[in-house]
Design an enzyme around this catalytic site. Structure first.
Site, PDB file in Angstrom:
ATOM      1  CG  ASP A 238      61.225   7.792  27.150  1.00  2.24           C
ATOM      2  OD1 ASP A 238      60.471   8.739  27.438  1.00  2.24           O
ATOM      3  OD2 ASP A 238      62.440   7.940  26.926  1.00  2.24           O
TER       4      ASP A 238
ATOM      5  CG  ASP B 203      65.285  14.015  28.394  1.00  4.71           C
ATOM      6  OD1 ASP B 203      65.388  13.058  29.177  1.00  4.71           O
ATOM      7  OD2 ASP B 203      64.776  13.920  27.265  1.00  4.71           O
TER       8      ASP B 203
END
Ligand code: GLA
Length: 705
Positions: free
Chosen positions: A443, A508
Site C-alpha cells: 500500500d 477502496d
C-alpha cells in the site's frame, strides 16, 4: 542522396520517420497503416510560410528548444542559465527488427540525446535519455519520453479524473484550440488512473474509427500534453514532471525518462485498449511458467479493520475456505502497536498483544485449509509514533525549515537513501523468510509533500526509482512472490509498477454500482486479470448504498475476484449466492483473463463487455438504472461480423432474488442448449437481451455453433 523513410508498422498502425542526413529526423506520420515507400521528402512538400524562419523547422522526432521550432520541445536544459537552446546533429539512426535508436548530439550545449522507439504488435514504446558531455553541471527541467504527431482531424481527448473512492471518472473534451495538459505533482500516479489518454479521430467509437492512445510507465509526477501547432496539427508529449533542481547531471551523468507506450488503432477504442493489454501482459513479472489462474481472495480489511483477533481471523479463514476462497490476505492491523491509523507504520513485526504466538499459527491454519497466505504492508510509510521514527527521525522526506505535513498521520520514508531501502528490504525479506507468505498487498496511503531528499533537493524522482529498486530486489529474492499495488485503492495504477506487481487494488470503493464505471475505466489501460474486484458488504462502506449479492458477485466476476466482508454477517441465501459466484468465477476465469476485451454500450443504458476471442467469448451485459423502454433492446456486437454461425448460451441473469423479470422462450432455449445466430446478425441486428431489472447483469457464452 535521398534516404528512404523509416516505417514502423503494426497491425493497424504505422509510424513514419524521415531521416534528413545530419539534420534531426522528422515525423511524417503516426496513424493508420500506410505505405511510405517513395514518399516525396517533407522539404519538397512544404511551401514557404510568411513570417517564418528561412530554415524550415518541421516537427522533429526530438524537437529542440529555442532554435526555430516553436512548438513543445523534447528537452529543456541549461548550464547555470546558459546553453538553453539546442541545435542537434544526427550521429546515428540505428534500425533493427524491433525499432530504432536515434542518437543526436548538440556540440554547443555539449549533450547527447538518445531517443528509442521500439515497435511490438500495435505498440510503440518510446523513451529518451540525455547525457551530459560537458564539464559542468547540466540542469534538466524536462525531457519528453516521446513526442508524437497527431493528425489535424482529431476530434476528442478522452481522459480520466478521480479521487480516493472515486477512481476513473471518464472525461471527453473537444480538441483544444491551444493546448491540453494533465500535470501531476503528487509524487504518486494518482487516483485519476494511469498517466494516459485516448485521442479519437472523426466518427470513431468503441468499435470503429481511428484512436491514438498513450500511457506513461511511471508511478510519480508526470506531464501529459497535447499542443496545437501553427500548422494545424497536434503534438502529443508525455514525460516525468521534474521539480525545480531535481535533475542536475554531473559531467558524464545521464537521465533516462520512463517509457511511453503508444498505440494507434484503426478499429476504435477497443483495439487501442487491447494493444495496451497486450503490452502490459508482455511486461508482467510472472514466473517462468506464466500466470496461474487468479486465485479467489478474501481480504480482512472491511470485515475487521484494525480489530485483529487470532481466533476470529481463523474463523474467517474457515468460512472463506468453505466458500471456495483460495488466498487469505491479512490486511492492516497485524503489526506492533497498530490499533488504529495513528501509529506503528515502519515497525514491521507482528503485534505481540494481538498475536502473542506471532503470525505463524494463523498462517499455518490458512495454509492448512489449502489457501495461500498474503500480508498487507505499506513499506514507504512511517508514523511519527513508531519505533522506526524514534530511531531514525531523519529518514522521512523533508525540507529543512518547512513543516512536515502528515497525511493519515504518516510521513513518507526517503527511498532515495540506500540505508532506508536496505532496512525495508531486510524487514520484508525476514517476514517472507519466516512466514509462508505467497503474496504482499503493498500500500501507499498518501501523496508526497514535503518531498525533499537527504541533500535538500526535491526527491520525487529518486523516490520512484528507489521504490522500483526495492520491488525489483524483493522480486529477485522471492521470485514466486506475488504483489498487489495499492495506494488507498487505485492511487498507483500504471505501467511502471505493472512490470513489478501482479494485481491492482482498483478502488477502496467496493460499491458495485460505482465499480461498473470504474472497472470500465481500468480496462482502458490494464488487463482484467490485474483488476482487483471484490464482493463487499451491503450497504457498501464507502457509499452507504446497498446492492444485492448476485449483482455484487456479477460485477466482480470479470476481474481478479475477491471477497471483502465477514461471511459470518451474511444471510444464508447470500452465502449460497456468493459461493455460486465464486464457483462461476473459477469456471470462467481462464477464459476471462487470457483473451481480448471489448467494451460496448447498448441502448437504454445497457453497458457490456466481452472477453475472449471474437468467435468464442464470455459476454456480460449490465444494467444499472431501471429500463425506460417497454421491451428490452438488442445489443449490437460488431466484433462478431463475419464469424459464421454462433451458439449463444445464457449462463445467468444476476438479479435480486425473488424479483425476477418476465422471461421469453428464446432465453429459456439459450439457457437450455443455446440458440444459434449468425455472427453478422449479432453484429448488426444484435443479440436480444432478457428483461433486466436495475442493478442486474446477464452473462452469456458465445461459441462456434
Ligand atoms: C488503504 C487500502 C485499503 C486498506 C487500508 C488499510 O486504504 O486501500 O484496502 O488496505 O489502506 O489501512
Amino acid at each position: 542522396m535521398i534516404e528512404p523513410m523509416i516505417t514502423l508498422t503494426g497491425r493497424t498502425m504505422s509510424a513514419v520517420i524521415e531521416p534528413r542526413g545530419d539534420a534531426p529526423p522528422v515525423w511524417r506520420w503516426w496513424g493508420g497503416t500506410v505505405d511510405a515507400r517513395g514518399l516525396p521528402s517533407l522539404a519538397d512538400t512544404r511551401p514557404a510560410a510568411s513570417f517564418s524562419l528561412d530554415i524550415d523547422q518541421p516537427l522533429a522526432v526530438v524537437p529542440a528548444f529555442g532554435t526555430g521550432w516553436f512548438g513543445p520541445p523534447a528537452l529543456r536544459a541549461h548550464r547555470d542559465g546558459r546553453h538553453s537552446a539546442q541545435w542537434f546533429e544526427t550521429v546515428s539512426i540505428e534500425t533493427g527488427d524491433d525499432g530504432l535508436t536515434i542518437t543526436l548530439v548538440d556540440r554547443a550545449a555539449r549533450l547527447t540525446l538518445v531517443q528509442r522507439i521500439a515497435v511490438a504488435g500495435d505498440l510503440l514504446t518510446l523513451s529518451g535519455e540525455v547525457v551530459n558531455d560537458g564539464e559542468d553541471v547540466l540542469e534538466i527541467e524536462w525531457l519528453a519520453a516521446g513526442t508524437l504527431p497527431l493528425p489535424g482531424d482529431c476530434a476528442q481527448i478522452h481522459s480520466f479524473t478521480g479521487r480516493h473512492n472515486a477512481e476513473f471518472v471518464p472525461q471527453a473534451e473537444p480538441m483544444p484550440a491551444h493546448g491540453w495538459v494533465r500535470e501531476n505533482r503528487r509524487g504518486l500516479t494518482g487516483h485519476a488512473g494511469p498517466p494516459g489518454l485516448f485521442v479519437s479521430g472523426p466518427a470513431s467509437g468503441w468499435h470503429a474509427g481511428r484512436v491514438h492512445a498513450a500511457q506513461l510507465a511511471w508511478s510519480g509526477n508526470h506531464r501529459l500534453a497535447v499542443e496545437r501547432d501553427d500548422d494545424g496539427v497536434w503534438v502529443l508529449q508525455m514525460g516525468e514532471a521534474l521539480a525545480p533542481g531535481e535533475i542536475r547531471l554531473a559531467p558524464g551523468d545521464r537521465y533516462a525518462t520512463p517509457e511511453m507506450l503508444a498505440t494507434c488503432s484503426g478499429e476504435g477504442l477497443n483495439c487501442a485498449m487491447q494493444a495496451f493489454h497486450a503490452a502490459i501482459r508482455a511486461r508482467a513479472p510472472w514466473p517462468a511458467g506464466g500466470m496461474r489462474s487468479r486465485p479467489v481472495h478474501v481480504n480482512s480489511w472491511e470485515g475487521f479493520y484494525f480489530d485483529h483477533d487470532e481466533a476470529a481471523l481463523m474463523a474467517l479463514a474457515d468460512r472463506s475456505a468453505a466458500l471456495g476462497v483460495e488466498r487469505f490476505v491479512l490486511d492492516d492491523g497485524w503489526f506492533k502497536g497498530r490499533d488504529d491509523d495513528t501509529a506503528a507504520l515502519g515497525d514491521w513485526v507482528p503485534d505481540p498483544v494481538k498475536y502473542p504466538r506471532g503470525l505463524r499459527p494463523l498462517a499455518a491454519h490458512i495454509v492448512g485449509l489449502g489457501m495461500e497466505f498474503g500480508l498487507w504492508v505499506e513499506p514507504e510509510m512511517i508514523n511519527p509514533d513508531s519505533d522506526l521514527a524514534r530511531a531514525h527521525p531523519d529518514w522521512a522526506l523533508h525540507v529543512n525549515g518547512v513543516p512536515q505535513h502528515t497525511s493519515r498521520n504518516q510521513l513518507v520514508l526517503d527511498l532515495g537513501r540506500s540505508e532506508v531501502r536496505d532496512y525495508l528490504f531486510a524487514r520484508l525479506h525476514a517476514l517472507l523468510t519466516e512466514l509462508p507468505i505467497a503474496y504482499l498487498k503493498w500500500d501507499h496511503n498518501r501523496d508526497l509533500a514535503v518531498a525533499g531528499g537527504a541533500d535538500g533537493r526535491a526527491g520525487y524522482h529518486a523516490q520512484v526509482r528507489g521504490a522500483y529498486a526495492l520491488f525489483d530486489r524483493l522480486g529477485a529474492a522471492h521470485p514466486a512472490l506475488e504483489i498487489e499495488a495499492c495506494a488507498g485503492g487505485g492511487g498507483r495504477i500504471d505501467a511502471g509498477i505493472a512490470a513489478r506487481t501482479h494485481r491492482f487494488w482498483t478502488s477502496d470503493c467496493i460499491d458495485a454500482v460505482s465499480r461498473v464505471r470504474m472497472q470500465r475505466g481500468f480496462l482502458h489501460f490494464m488487463p482484467p486479470e490485474m483488476m482487483g474486484a471484490h464482493v463487499g458488504a451491503s450497504p457498501a462502506h464507502s457509499t452507504g448504498r446497498s446492492q444485492g449479492m448476485a449483482f455484487r458477485a456479477a460485477v466482480a466476476l470479470p476481474g481478479h475476484f475477491g471477497v471483502e466482508l465477514d461471511p459470518a454477517t451474511m444471510a444464508e441465501t447470500d452465502a449460497a449466492t456468493l459461493a455460486g459466484g465464486i464457483a462461476r468465477y473459477k469456471a470462467l476465469r481462464d477464459r476471462l483473463h487470457h483473451g481480448r476485451v471489448w467494451l460496448g454500450e447498448g441502448p437504454d443504458g445497457l453497458v457490456w463487455q466481452a472477453h475472449g476471442k471474437p468467435d468464442d467469448l464470455i459476454l456480460q451485459v449490465t444494467r444499472v438504472e431501471p429500463t425506460t423502454v417497454r421491451r428490452p433492446p438488442a445489443i449490437v456486437l460488431p466484433m462478431l461480423a463475419g464469424r459464421g454461425a454462433l451458439r449463444v448460451h445464457l449462463l445467468d441473469v444476476a438479479t435480486e432474488a425473488g424479483h425476477p423479470a418476465p422471461d421469453a422462450p428464446v432465453f429459456a432455449a439459450m439457457r437450455d442448449g443455446g440458440v444459434v445466430y449468425s455472427g453478422d446478425w449479432l453484429a448488426q441486428a444484435g443479440l436480444p437481451t432478457p428483461a433486466m431489472k436495475a442493478e442486474s447483469a446477464a452473462l452469456f457464452r458465445i461459441e462456434p455453433a
